[in-house]
Motif scaffolding. Structure first.
Motif, PDB file in Angstrom:
ATOM      1  N   ARG A 133     -26.774 -10.004  30.616  1.00  0.00           N
ATOM      2  CA  ARG A 133     -26.290  -8.585  30.615  1.00  0.00           C
ATOM      3  C   ARG A 133     -26.681  -8.001  29.221  1.00  0.00           C
ATOM      4  NH1 ARG A 133     -19.605  -8.955  31.016  1.00  0.00           N
ATOM      5  NH2 ARG A 133     -19.774 -10.143  29.054  1.00  0.00           N
ATOM      6  N   GLY A 134     -26.841  -8.790  28.293  1.00  0.00           N
ATOM      7  CA  GLY A 134     -27.328  -8.173  26.979  1.00  0.00           C
ATOM      8  C   GLY A 134     -26.722  -7.366  25.974  1.00  0.00           C
ATOM      9  N   ARG A 135     -25.366  -7.707  26.163  1.00  0.00           N
ATOM     10  CA  ARG A 135     -24.412  -6.891  25.423  1.00  0.00           C
ATOM     11  C   ARG A 135     -24.461  -7.479  24.154  1.00  0.00           C
ATOM     12  NH1 ARG A 135     -18.533  -7.080  27.894  1.00  0.00           N
ATOM     13  NH2 ARG A 135     -18.254  -8.376  26.163  1.00  0.00           N
ATOM     14  N   GLN A 136     -23.927  -6.804  22.920  1.00  0.00           N
ATOM     15  CA  GLN A 136     -24.295  -7.372  21.595  1.00  0.00           C
ATOM     16  C   GLN A 136     -23.535  -8.684  21.190  1.00  0.00           C
ATOM     17  OE1 GLN A 136     -22.914  -4.476  18.792  1.00  0.00           O
ATOM     18  NE2 GLN A 136     -24.632  -5.142  17.160  1.00  0.00           N
ATOM     19  N   ASP A 137     -22.286  -8.910  21.928  1.00  0.00           N
ATOM     20  CA  ASP A 137     -21.825 -10.178  21.793  1.00  0.00           C
ATOM     21  C   ASP A 137     -22.241 -11.311  22.694  1.00  0.00           C
ATOM     22  OD1 ASP A 137     -20.632  -8.652  23.775  1.00  0.00           O
ATOM     23  OD2 ASP A 137     -18.477  -9.377  23.094  1.00  0.00           O
ATOM     24  N   ASP A 138     -23.134 -10.815  23.571  1.00  0.00           N
ATOM     25  CA  ASP A 138     -23.759 -11.887  24.678  1.00  0.00           C
ATOM     26  C   ASP A 138     -24.898 -12.792  24.123  1.00  0.00           C
ATOM     27  OD1 ASP A 138     -21.939 -11.212  26.521  1.00  0.00           O
ATOM     28  OD2 ASP A 138     -23.280  -9.624  27.579  1.00  0.00           O
ATOM     29  N   ASN A 139     -24.690 -13.416  22.961  1.00  0.00           N
ATOM     30  CA  ASN A 139     -25.658 -14.377  22.504  1.00  0.00           C
ATOM     31  C   ASN A 139     -25.041 -15.635  22.815  1.00  0.00           C
ATOM     32  OD1 ASN A 139     -24.294 -15.410  20.003  1.00  0.00           O
ATOM     33  ND2 ASN A 139     -24.364 -13.144  19.758  1.00  0.00           N
ATOM     34  N   GLU A 140     -25.986 -16.692  22.823  1.00  0.00           N
ATOM     35  CA  GLU A 140     -25.569 -17.940  23.396  1.00  0.00           C
ATOM     36  C   GLU A 140     -24.210 -18.663  22.645  1.00  0.00           C
ATOM     37  OE1 GLU A 140     -29.012 -20.077  24.780  1.00  0.00           O
ATOM     38  OE2 GLU A 140     -27.558 -21.496  25.651  1.00  0.00           O
ATOM     39  N   GLU A 141     -24.314 -18.368  21.429  1.00  0.00           N
ATOM     40  CA  GLU A 141     -23.248 -19.122  20.348  1.00  0.00           C
ATOM     41  C   GLU A 141     -21.889 -18.172  20.469  1.00  0.00           C
ATOM     42  OE1 GLU A 141     -24.615 -19.188  16.269  1.00  0.00           O
ATOM     43  OE2 GLU A 141     -22.413 -19.870  15.641  1.00  0.00           O
ATOM     44  N   THR A 142     -21.888 -16.925  20.733  1.00  0.00           N
ATOM     45  CA  THR A 142     -20.739 -16.241  20.838  1.00  0.00           C
ATOM     46  C   THR A 142     -20.243 -16.418  22.353  1.00  0.00           C
ATOM     47  OG1 THR A 142     -21.435 -14.615  19.539  1.00  0.00           O
ATOM     48  CG2 THR A 142     -19.649 -13.917  20.755  1.00  0.00           C
ATOM     49  N   ILE A 143     -21.118 -16.538  23.341  1.00  0.00           N
ATOM     50  CA  ILE A 143     -20.633 -16.974  24.629  1.00  0.00           C
ATOM     51  C   ILE A 143     -19.840 -18.069  24.675  1.00  0.00           C
ATOM     52  CG2 ILE A 143     -21.439 -17.201  26.863  1.00  0.00           C
ATOM     53  CD1 ILE A 143     -23.536 -15.526  26.461  1.00  0.00           C
ATOM     54  N   ARG A 144     -20.597 -19.218  24.128  1.00  0.00           N
ATOM     55  CA  ARG A 144     -19.804 -20.485  23.893  1.00  0.00           C
ATOM     56  C   ARG A 144     -18.364 -20.356  23.498  1.00  0.00           C
ATOM     57  NH1 ARG A 144     -22.882 -23.680  20.567  1.00  0.00           N
ATOM     58  NH2 ARG A 144     -24.899 -22.897  21.878  1.00  0.00           N
ATOM     59  N   ARG A 145     -18.176 -19.647  22.593  1.00  0.00           N
ATOM     60  CA  ARG A 145     -16.900 -19.545  21.797  1.00  0.00           C
ATOM     61  C   ARG A 145     -16.002 -18.689  22.631  1.00  0.00           C
ATOM     62  NH1 ARG A 145     -13.103 -21.851  19.757  1.00  0.00           N
ATOM     63  NH2 ARG A 145     -11.750 -20.565  18.472  1.00  0.00           N
ATOM     64  N   ARG A 146     -16.554 -17.630  23.263  1.00  0.00           N
ATOM     65  CA  ARG A 146     -15.501 -17.070  23.919  1.00  0.00           C
ATOM     66  C   ARG A 146     -15.051 -17.679  25.270  1.00  0.00           C
ATOM     67  NH1 ARG A 146     -19.665 -12.555  24.922  1.00  0.00           N
ATOM     68  NH2 ARG A 146     -18.545 -11.855  26.679  1.00  0.00           N
ATOM     69  N   LEU A 147     -15.797 -18.508  25.699  1.00  0.00           N
ATOM     70  CA  LEU A 147     -15.426 -19.591  26.877  1.00  0.00           C
ATOM     71  C   LEU A 147     -14.444 -20.549  26.376  1.00  0.00           C
ATOM     72  CD1 LEU A 147     -18.904 -20.222  28.988  1.00  0.00           C
ATOM     73  CD2 LEU A 147     -16.877 -18.953  29.687  1.00  0.00           C
TER      74      LEU A 147
END
Ligand code: ADP
Length: 193
Positions: A133-147
């Motif tokens: 999707r490539g949104r600004q908060d869609d990098n791997e580290e942030t994604i992991r934290r969001r999950l």
């Protein structure tokens, strides 16, 4: 969907489940506002408002923005005139205290939600979708934290609403159109009571 009933839906589900996409389509069909706290916060950031500035660091880290910023915002949004004939909430409530706040707010406004939709998608699919999707908060580290934040703070709402028999689960791991069809059917069932 056009039978004079008021449609009020809450979309639950992990980040990347397609809540935003589906909520937008369904809201258009039902001619009611799609109220996404994520969109509101991103818009506030783009405009550089105090809300946007305060929210930014939390969003970049994949943490929830403090309730203090979200609750007033939602009270105000739900009291606007376009929200009196229905809505779809996407990204709110996101923890138990937000859900309790929403209960009180709806009671004050003499409104009730129709049902809570839990959009289910397996974790590995979520990560792939978000990375694409490539949104600004869609990098791997942030994604992991969001999950993680989802599991700790938002997933408990599944039981919260299931206990009231308000929960409907929809398989979100299907082609977009099939998910939309399932949601349309659900709305019709809810409205037929
Ligand atoms: P996603 O569900 O894909 O993670 P959203 O657009 O719903 O994306 O949310 C993006 C970010 O905005 C969240 O990670 C969080 O920082 C913030 N946010 C959105 N809604 C809320 C909320 N109700 N309470 C706290 N923070 C929120």
């Amino acid at each position: 969907m056009d039978n004079g009933q008021v449609t009020r839906l809450i979309f639950l589900g992990p980040p990347g489940a397609g809540k935003g996409t589906q909520a937008k389509i369904l809201a258009n069909l039902c001619e009611i506002p799609h109220i996404s706290t994520g969109d509101i916060l991103r818009e506030a950031q783009a405009q550089g408002t105090p809300l946007g500035q305060k929210a930014q660091s939390y969003m970049e880290r994949g943490e929830l923005v403090p309730d203090a910023l979200i609750l007033d915002l939602m009270r105000e949004r739900l009291s606007q005139s376009d929200a009196q004939n229905g809505w779809i909430l996407d990204g709110f409530p996101r923890n138990v205290s937000q859900a309790a706040f929403l209960d009180e707010l709806l009671q004050d406004m003499k409104q009730e939600y129709g049902c809570v939709v839990n959009l289910e998608v397996p974790d590995e699919v979520l990560v792939t979708r978000m990375l694409g999707r490539g949104r600004q908060d869609d990098n791997e580290e942030t994604i992991r934290r969001r999950l993680e934040v989802y599991r700790q703070q938002t997933a408990p709402l599944i039981d919260f609403y299931r206990d009231r028999d308000s929960l409907a689960s929809v398989d979100g791991n299907r082609p977009l159109q099939q998910v939309t069809d399932a949601l349309k059917q659900l709305v019709e069932t809810v409205e037929d009571g």
